[in-house]
Design a protein around this motif. Sequence first.
Motif, short mmCIF file in Angstrom:
data_model
loop_
_atom_site.label_atom_id
_atom_site.label_comp_id
_atom_site.label_asym_id
_atom_site.label_seq_id
_atom_site.Cartn_x
_atom_site.Cartn_y
_atom_site.Cartn_z
N ALA A 189 13.16 54.35 -4.62
CA ALA A 189 11.80 54.84 -4.42
C ALA A 189 10.97 53.84 -3.63
CB ALA A 189 11.15 55.12 -5.76
N ALA A 190 11.23 52.55 -3.83
CA ALA A 190 10.45 51.52 -3.12
C ALA A 190 10.89 51.37 -1.67
CB ALA A 190 10.59 50.19 -3.85
N ASP A 191 12.13 51.74 -1.37
CA ASP A 191 12.64 51.65 0.01
C ASP A 191 12.07 52.80 0.82
OD1 ASP A 191 14.00 51.05 2.28
OD2 ASP A 191 15.96 51.74 1.54
N MET A 192 10.85 52.63 1.29
CA MET A 192 10.14 53.73 1.95
C MET A 192 10.74 54.10 3.30
SD MET A 192 6.14 52.95 1.03
CE MET A 192 6.16 51.35 1.85
N ASP A 193 11.28 53.14 4.04
CA ASP A 193 11.86 53.46 5.35
C ASP A 193 13.36 53.72 5.27
OD1 ASP A 193 12.61 50.93 4.74
OD2 ASP A 193 11.74 49.98 6.50
N HIS A 194 13.96 53.66 4.05
CA HIS A 194 15.36 54.01 3.82
C HIS A 194 16.32 53.20 4.71
CE1 HIS A 194 13.80 57.38 1.53
NE2 HIS A 194 13.10 57.77 2.60
N ASN A 195 16.06 51.90 4.78
CA ASN A 195 16.93 51.03 5.58
C ASN A 195 17.89 50.20 4.72
OD1 ASN A 195 15.10 49.33 4.43
ND2 ASN A 195 14.43 48.37 6.35
N GLU A 251 6.88 46.52 0.96
CA GLU A 251 7.29 47.74 0.29
C GLU A 251 7.25 47.58 -1.23
OE1 GLU A 251 10.41 49.88 3.39
OE2 GLU A 251 11.12 48.26 2.08
N PHE A 252 7.67 46.42 -1.70
CA PHE A 252 7.66 46.16 -3.14
C PHE A 252 6.24 46.17 -3.68
CE2 PHE A 252 7.62 43.25 -6.79
CZ PHE A 252 8.61 43.83 -7.58
N VAL A 253 5.32 45.53 -2.95
CA VAL A 253 3.92 45.49 -3.38
C VAL A 253 3.32 46.89 -3.40
CG1 VAL A 253 1.61 44.68 -2.74
CG2 VAL A 253 3.56 43.12 -2.61
N ILE A 254 3.58 47.66 -2.35
CA ILE A 254 3.03 49.01 -2.27
C ILE A 254 3.57 49.87 -3.40
CG2 ILE A 254 3.01 51.13 -0.89
CD1 ILE A 254 2.94 49.36 1.60
N TYR A 255 4.87 49.75 -3.69
CA TYR A 255 5.47 50.55 -4.76
C TYR A 255 4.86 50.21 -6.11
CZ TYR A 255 8.85 52.21 -8.16
OH TYR A 255 9.43 52.82 -9.25
N LYS A 256 4.71 48.92 -6.39
CA LYS A 256 4.12 48.51 -7.66
C LYS A 256 2.68 48.99 -7.79
CE LYS A 256 7.42 46.26 -9.77
NZ LYS A 256 7.92 46.63 -11.12
N GLY A 297 -1.05 52.93 -10.39
CA GLY A 297 -2.16 53.83 -10.16
C GLY A 297 -3.29 53.23 -9.35
N LYS A 298 -3.02 52.11 -8.68
CA LYS A 298 -4.06 51.47 -7.88
C LYS A 298 -4.28 52.18 -6.55
CE LYS A 298 -4.59 48.03 -10.79
NZ LYS A 298 -5.85 47.81 -11.54
N ILE A 299 -3.22 52.76 -6.00
CA ILE A 299 -3.33 53.50 -4.75
C ILE A 299 -2.55 54.80 -4.90
CG2 ILE A 299 -3.67 51.49 -3.26
CD1 ILE A 299 -0.72 51.58 -2.60
N ALA A 300 -2.89 55.76 -4.07
CA ALA A 300 -2.22 57.06 -4.09
C ALA A 300 -1.43 57.24 -2.80
CB ALA A 300 -3.25 58.19 -4.25
N GLU A 301 -0.52 58.19 -2.83
CA GLU A 301 0.33 58.45 -1.67
C GLU A 301 -0.50 58.86 -0.46
OE1 GLU A 301 3.83 58.53 0.43
OE2 GLU A 301 3.58 57.92 -1.67
N LYS A 302 -1.55 59.64 -0.68
CA LYS A 302 -2.38 60.08 0.43
C LYS A 302 -3.10 58.90 1.09
CE LYS A 302 -6.40 61.19 -2.44
NZ LYS A 302 -7.39 62.23 -2.80
N ASP A 303 -3.46 57.87 0.28
CA ASP A 303 -4.09 56.69 0.85
C ASP A 303 -3.12 55.95 1.77
OD1 ASP A 303 -6.39 57.22 -0.67
OD2 ASP A 303 -5.59 56.12 -2.38
N ILE A 304 -1.87 55.85 1.34
CA ILE A 304 -0.86 55.18 2.16
C ILE A 304 -0.64 55.93 3.46
CG2 ILE A 304 1.55 54.42 2.23
CD1 ILE A 304 1.43 54.11 -0.79
#
Length: 240
Positions: free
Chosen positions: A181-187, A194-199, A204-211
Amino acid sequence: MCTIGYGDITPTTPFSKLFSVTFVLFGFGFIDILLSSMVSYVLDLQESLLLSSSTHSATQRRNYLVDVKKGRMRIRMKVGLALAVVFLCIGLGTAVLRFVEALGWLDSFYLSVMSVTTVGYGDRAFKTMPGRLFASVWLLVSTLAVARAFLYLAEARIDKRHRKIAKWVLARNLTVSEFLAADMDHNGFVSKSEFVIYKLKVMGKIAEKDILQICEQFDRLDTGNCGKIKLADLTGSHQH
């Protein structure tokens, strides 16, 4: 205007009813904004006095801990200040009702609580002119103080829940499913960003739409489509 409605005095003419509608809708909002600004000013002043010695930290970690401490202390101060104002208003109203309206202590306390909580059954009300003049100011402050107290208590509860979730998320090791799930670019690997964004997403600090919105802005600035924003990109976009 405080949404109480004792029922002893009511508008009867069409003009007075229309005026009451406009006055209540706009007046209550104005008073709420005014008192909210006053509460925020007091909280900011207390925060600066209590935490002035901690604002100049030497390291990023110390700065982060100070910010967390300031946030928690600010919420506690908001709750404490709001509850103190509520109890002060109830006590003041009880005393005025006892000595000005000549009610018994129990009835005075009863009417005071029913007033600040905007219930207003109508069995009791302010009768004397001094009592009504006092109530016209006292109720504006006390009713909004009660509303703010409940709001701040809910805010404190939500903050406590968020801190528990954050503690639980940070204490967990990265599982295989979380890695995918954390591997956003699937490489095949997870970078630090990516780790920071996933955590942050899990906490609940950020939402997918914000990203997605931030990624769209990045893509617009990355005019060279190289995965990096260069100074030339910014210069070119400004000239364009």
